[in-house]
Design a protein around this motif. Structure first.
Motif, PDB file in Angstrom:
ATOM      1  N   LYS C  43       1.849  -2.304  -2.121  1.00 22.25           N
ATOM      2  CA  LYS C  43       1.367  -1.024  -1.576  1.00 22.25           C
ATOM      3  C   LYS C  43       0.039  -0.617  -2.186  1.00 22.25           C
ATOM      4  O   LYS C  43      -0.914  -0.302  -1.488  1.00 22.25           O
ATOM      5  N   SER C  44       0.013  -0.644  -3.527  1.00 24.86           N
ATOM      6  CA  SER C  44      -1.214  -0.197  -4.194  1.00 24.86           C
ATOM      7  C   SER C  44      -2.361  -1.117  -3.842  1.00 24.86           C
ATOM      8  O   SER C  44      -3.481  -0.669  -3.600  1.00 24.86           O
ATOM      9  N   THR C  45      -2.087  -2.399  -3.821  1.00 26.00           N
ATOM     10  CA  THR C  45      -3.134  -3.360  -3.509  1.00 26.00           C
ATOM     11  C   THR C  45      -3.740  -3.050  -2.149  1.00 26.00           C
ATOM     12  O   THR C  45      -4.965  -3.031  -1.975  1.00 26.00           O
ATOM     13  N   LEU C 158      -3.499   8.440  -1.422  1.00 26.37           N
ATOM     14  CA  LEU C 158      -2.750   8.948  -2.568  1.00 26.37           C
ATOM     15  C   LEU C 158      -1.832   7.851  -3.087  1.00 26.37           C
ATOM     16  O   LEU C 158      -0.941   7.400  -2.380  1.00 26.37           O
ATOM     17  N   ASP C 159      -2.062   7.420  -4.320  1.00 31.27           N
ATOM     18  CA  ASP C 159      -1.223   6.351  -4.870  1.00 31.27           C
ATOM     19  C   ASP C 159      -0.200   6.937  -5.829  1.00 31.27           C
ATOM     20  O   ASP C 159      -0.505   7.247  -6.967  1.00 31.27           O
ATOM     21  N   GLU C 160       0.990   7.114  -5.349  1.00 37.59           N
ATOM     22  CA  GLU C 160       2.086   7.679  -6.144  1.00 37.59           C
ATOM     23  C   GLU C 160       1.635   8.904  -6.919  1.00 37.59           C
ATOM     24  O   GLU C 160       1.784   8.986  -8.134  1.00 37.59           O
ATOM     25  N   PRO C 161       1.108   9.905  -6.195  1.00 37.43           N
ATOM     26  CA  PRO C 161       0.533  11.050  -6.913  1.00 37.43           C
ATOM     27  C   PRO C 161       1.595  11.902  -7.587  1.00 37.43           C
ATOM     28  O   PRO C 161       1.271  12.721  -8.423  1.00 37.43           O
TER      29      PRO C 161
HETATM   30 MG   LIG Z   1       1.385   0.696  -7.281  1.00 38.31          MG
END
Ligand SMILES: [Mg+2]
Ligand SMILES: Nc1ncnc2c1ncn2[C@@H]1O[C@H](COP(=O)(O)OP(=O)(O)OP(=O)(O)O)[C@@H](O)[C@H]1O
Lengths: 307, 280, 387
Positions: C43-45, C158-161
């Motif tokens: 996901k983050s990638t 938004l990355d796991e904010p």
């Molecule tokens: Mg991540």
């Protein structure tokens, strides 16, 4: 949806679609000044000193260069002055390294007791660190002068000598004098390093040792000392490298004399290169210095890996 | 932090420790005090026994200042030191930033090569440096000397900065990129303000090394007008032995600025010097 | 404006880690999309590739129809909020929020107007002169949002904010995020591994597993019509139960044998044809299971664990008939990513049942498990795809 206040506000962001420089190129560009300066003024000189060490170069006229192979090195091996300088350098390096480590650690332990007066000692010890070796050499020359020197006055006052001793003019004492001056200058430096190392001894380990009923010296031996191995290796390496390259203080105090009794590699190299114009020989001496320094740090890495 | 590091000395030893510390302090200070005493003596007194000057001569300082042109020497030292320190900090910071946050092909190898520079003795390179500086027209040139100081300062400075930058989260750099920073803006506006401690360390290390440097200056400067302090004082040695009191005064003058800065910034100095060494 | 399109996007890290594999996906202008999946699924990638922080190995990313592959992050007009918030520690809240505008050479008045506006929206006005270290986690999160919204960017990433916040604050700020999006209408991609966050926030949710997009649909569709056993198992808590059954009677409605029990289900039209003798996976959610005292018409089972909660409790049961095989979604995505030590052994697997707190059976008793046949979902026993 109601008009979004921010979206409605003012100019939309300008969009420029520049192609991006590849990140690698940007990284290289940022490192380039460092790499270029280092390459130009350290790496290239190292390379050229290696090359000229194989030549008969005698001055600044390139045309007169002759290729000698290892002749300069071979010559050094049979050169009594070189052997003397080499031995002196080793003596100087070993003596200062051992003394400075012992003195530095001892002083750090003393300062770390935080008894009254230790803070003052710590500050005083650091003063010589700030001085140029030229000035340190000058101070000690003054102190050790035969006529009017402080040491002779003290010893005369105590009745230990009746004739002035020319400490720096006497082959028996000159090297020791230079060593003492160097230890005086850098004791505070090594003390600070050991002192910093002592602050990193984990309290929990000490408490555990305490609970195990360890005595003070046992704690020192088994907890404090192992925690200082890294610092010790740093201090030792710095002293060794500093010892091998020693120049200024010798140059100022004795110029290598009397009769070569304080000649070290760097002073001899300076003499060969700038007084005798034997650039090839000087370069060979420089290579010896570089190899010794790199060898010392490689040795430290190997030793560190085993503790 | 660790009061425990040495088992707190038993109470009964503490007075002894205090006395020992003070005695040691006096021993350590002796050479400095001796020279100070010497600097106040008359020329004839320097050769006679006597710890203290019988008739202190503060005028020696004025005479030394004028006779040796200490003003010019000071100026030269200051220019070379300040210039080299500033350039070293800027250049090594940006390299350390590249090495930690924008690694490129071969950056690891290049960094290792740079690290070798930490142990290369400058004195070993005086011959080729002299030739090279002549060739570049930078021989007997203060800027040229400063540049050489930069070159020898870069390895340790880059190492210190790299150690600090490694602790800065990558997300901070990425956030700045998205906010619209160029890499240089990230370096100066985001990283540099966070790196004050590391900058102080490098400045102190470089200041001490370059202010006191001798052999490179000895080889690369020729004209007395451009001499640095250490070089200028050295040049007086052995000229007229009877001027020992003046040389002593000059030494005190040369040492003074470093001592003063140290008095003000003692903590930073000690931390800077320790960090500079222990990071390697 | 801000529509984002991914075409065949892939990412291979050095060392041959395939982090993202051939993802096709479109985010419409103004949409709130959630990327969800277990840790390490890429996901983050993917998000970082959209932001330009990561190079793209294959495929194409377009924003508003413009190919972005080679555009640097600062030119993509995208704002991102990081899990660590990444606030500039040496700047005050105000300076943090204003920084991007300053870099883009907005006028002082305009910067002030926008920053104050953002502060008002996010209720930060009191905190503007503090440094980040003087803020609580929730406040930092809001500053990070503020830094994103002042720019009025094409999209928020938004990355796991919310993942660094405690549970209560997380719920509160989750609601705030929803309101903020409704108010600003900016395209938003929100990454989380919390499926509740995904289901409550997303107008559409993209479920990832091991670098591959499993399903991209509305929360409702994910729940009621999962594309495969992975999505079915991932969405909903406790997870959907999976049982192996065999087809014993065909026709418009299928009869399935689950050990001694028979189940009559109507398969989704257009699905794969099943015939007598086929194996099939029956998926049934905990809320679609019920129990009767032993001897009823359902599947005989034994209560192993009881988890008392109000108003609804959960019980874990094992079928009495050991020939009834319980499967898990992991069985179908087995590969390097699954640690064999973590895999639950067959005989230890249990079924989760959701029951009203008022009628929890006593532990260690025999019961009869009633399956709501109308609500079961069928999956291919070999591939795990929905039937
Ligand atoms: Mg991540
Ligand atoms: N810089 C990198 N180099 C090599 N592999 C990486 C790198 N970054 C991530 N990976 C790998 O890529 C895969 C996807 O990572 P990613 O960070 O996108 O996962 P994620 O879905 O965000 O997980 P999480 O929920 O834990 O944040 C992981 O297997 C990870 O190990």
């Amino acid at each position: 949806m109601t008009a979004a206040p921010l979206a409605a506000a003012g100019t939309p962001m300008v969009r420029r679609f520049r192609r991006r420089a590849s990140p690698g190129a940007v990284g290289l560009a940022l490192a380039a000044p460092t790499l270029c300066i280092f390459a130009g003024l350290v790496a290239i000189p190292v390379a050229s000193v290696v090359v000229t060490s194989f030549t008969s170069w005698t001055g600044f006229d390139i045309s007169g260069i002759g290729w000698l192979g290892i002749e300069n090195y071979a010559g050094l091996l049979t050169d009594p002055i070189f052997l003397k300088a080499f031995a002196n350098t080793l003596i100087f390096t070993v003596a200062t390294t051992v003394l400075l480590n012992a003195v530095g650690l001892g002083l750090a332990l003393l300062v770390n007791t935080r008894a009254h007066g230790t803070a003052f000692l710590k500050a005083v010890l650091f003063l010589p660190v700030l001085l140029s070796p030229v000035i340190v050499g000058l101070m000690w020359s003054g102190l050790l002068r035969g006529v009017g020197g402080g040491l002779n006055q003290l010893l005369g006052f105590l009745g230990l000598i009746h004739q002035p001793v020319f400490w720096l003019g006497d082959g028996r004492f000159a090297l020791a004098a230079v060593i003492i001056a160097t230890v005086w200058q850098f004791a505070g430096y090594d003390m600070i390093l050991y002192y910093a190392g002592l602050q990193n001894v984990p309290d929990t380990l000490l408490e555990a040792a305490e609970l195990d009923g360890a005595r003070a010296w046992e704690k020192f031996l088994h907890v404090v000392l192992p925690a200082l191995y890294h610092v010790m290796s740093v201090v030792a390496l710095l002293n060794v490298i500093g010892g091998l390259r020693i120049f200024d203080i010798v140059y100022v105090m004795t110029r290598g004399g009397p009769s070569r009794s304080t000649e070290v590699l760097a002073t001899y190299m300076y003499e060969q290169g700038f007084q005798l114009n034997a650039m090839g020989v000087a370069s060979a001496l420089a290579v010896v210095l570089i190899v010794l320094a790199i060898g010392a740090s490689a040795l430290r890495l190997r030793v560190l890996r085993h503790v | 932090m660790s009061e425990l590091a040495l088992p707190a000395a038993p109470r009964k030893f503490r007075p002894a420790l205090t006395i020992g510390s003070l005695l040691l302090s006096i021993v350590v200070l002796t050479p400095v005090l001796w020279i100070f005493s010497l600097s106040l003596k008359t020329s004839r007194e320097t050769l006679r026994p006597g710890l203290l000057p019988t008739d202190p001569q503060p005028g020696n300082y004025v005479e030394a200042w004028n006779r040796y042109g200490l003003g010019q020497l000071f100026l030269n030292s200051a220019m070379v030191t300040v210039g080299s320190v500033i350039v070293t900090v800027m250049v090594s910071m940006s390299a350390a930033y590249a090495f930690t946050k924008i690694p490129f092909k071969g950056s690891e190898a290049l960094f290792s090569l740079l690290l070798l520079g930490v142990v290369i003795p400058p004195s070993a390179l005086v011959v080729p440096l002299l030739i090279e500086m002549r060739y570049l027209g930078l021989y007997d040139n203060r800027a040229g000397l400063a540049l050489v100081y930069v070159a020898f300062g870069l390895p340790i400075s880059t190492l210190v900065f790299r150690g600090f930058f490694a602790t800065i989260p990558g997300e901070l750099v990425e956030a700045a990129r998205l906010d619209g920073c160029t890499e240089l803006q990230i370096l100066w506006r985001i990283i540099a303000p966070m790196a004050k401690g590391a900058i102080a360390t490098v400045v102190i290390l470089m200041f001490l090394a370059n202010w006191n440097e001798f052999i490179l200056a000895l080889v690369l400067l020729r004209n007395a007008g451009g001499f640095t302090l250490t070089l200028g004082i050295n040049a007086q040695l052995g000229q007229y032995t009877s001027d020992y009191h003046l040389i002593a005064a000059a030494s005190m003058i040369a040492a003074l600025p470093v001592f003063l800065v140290y008095l003000v910034l003692q903590r930073q100095f000690e931390r800077g010097v320790a960090e500079g060494a222990l990071k390697s | 404006m801000g529509s984002i399109t991914l075409k065949g996007v892939g990412k291979v890290y050095a060392g041959n880690t395939v982090a993202v594999n051939n993802v096709d996906l479109e985010v419409k202008d103004g949409e709130f999309v959630v990327f969800v999946g277990p840790s390490g699924c890429g996901k983050s990638t993917l998000l970082r590739m959209i932001a330009g922080l990561e190079t793209i190995t294959s495929g194409e990313i377009t924003i508003d129809g413009q190919v972005m592959n080679d555009v640097s992050p600062r030119d993509r007009d995208i704002a991102m909020v990081f899990q660590s918030y990444a606030l500039y520690p040496q700047m005050t809240v105000r300076e943090n929020i204003a920084f991007a505008l300053e870099l883009r050479k907005f006028s002082r008045d305009e910067i002030k107007r926008r920053v104050d506006e953002a502060a008002r929206i996010l209720d930060l006005s009191e905190l503007m002169d503090r440094k980040p270290r003087q803020l609580s986690g929730g406040q930092r999160q809001r500053v990070a949002m503020g830094r994103a919204i002042v720019r009025n960017p094409a999209a928020f990433l938004l990355d796991e904010p919310l993942s660094n916040l405690d549970a209560k604050l997380r719920v509160q700020l989750r609601a705030e995020l929803g309101r903020l999006h409704a108010r600003l209408g900016v395209t938003t991609i929100h990454v989380t591994h919390d499926q509740v966050e995904a289901m409550t926030l997303g107008s559409r949710v993209a479920v990832f597993s091991r670098g591959t997009l499993q399903q991209y649909d509305t929360p409702h569709a994910l729940y009621h019509a999962p594309a495969n056993i992975f999505v079915a198992g991932f969405i909903g808590s406790p997870a959907m139960n999976f049982l192996e059954a065999s087809v014993v009677g065909g026709g418009a409605s299928l009869t399935l044998a689950l050990g001694p029990t028979r189940l009559t289900v109507v398969p989704r039209s257009g699905g794969k044809e099943l015939s007598v003798g086929d194996r099939v996976i029956v998926g049934v959610r905990p809320e679609h299971l019920d129990w009767q005292p032993a001897g009823g018409s359902g599947l005989p089972a034994r209560v192993e664990l009881v988890e008392h909660l109000e108003p609804e409790s959960f019980i874990a049961v094992t079928p009495a008939d050991r020939s009834v095989v319980i499967r898990t979604a992991d069985d179908f995505i087995r590969g390097a990513a699954i640690d064999p030590a973590e895999e639950i052994r067959l005989e230890e697997r249990m079924l989760a049942v959701r029951v009203p707190a008022s009628r929890v059976p006593p532990p260690k008793t025999e019961i009869s498990l009633v399956i709501d046949a109308a609500r079961v979902q069928l999956f291919d026993s070999a591939t795990g795809a929905a039937i």
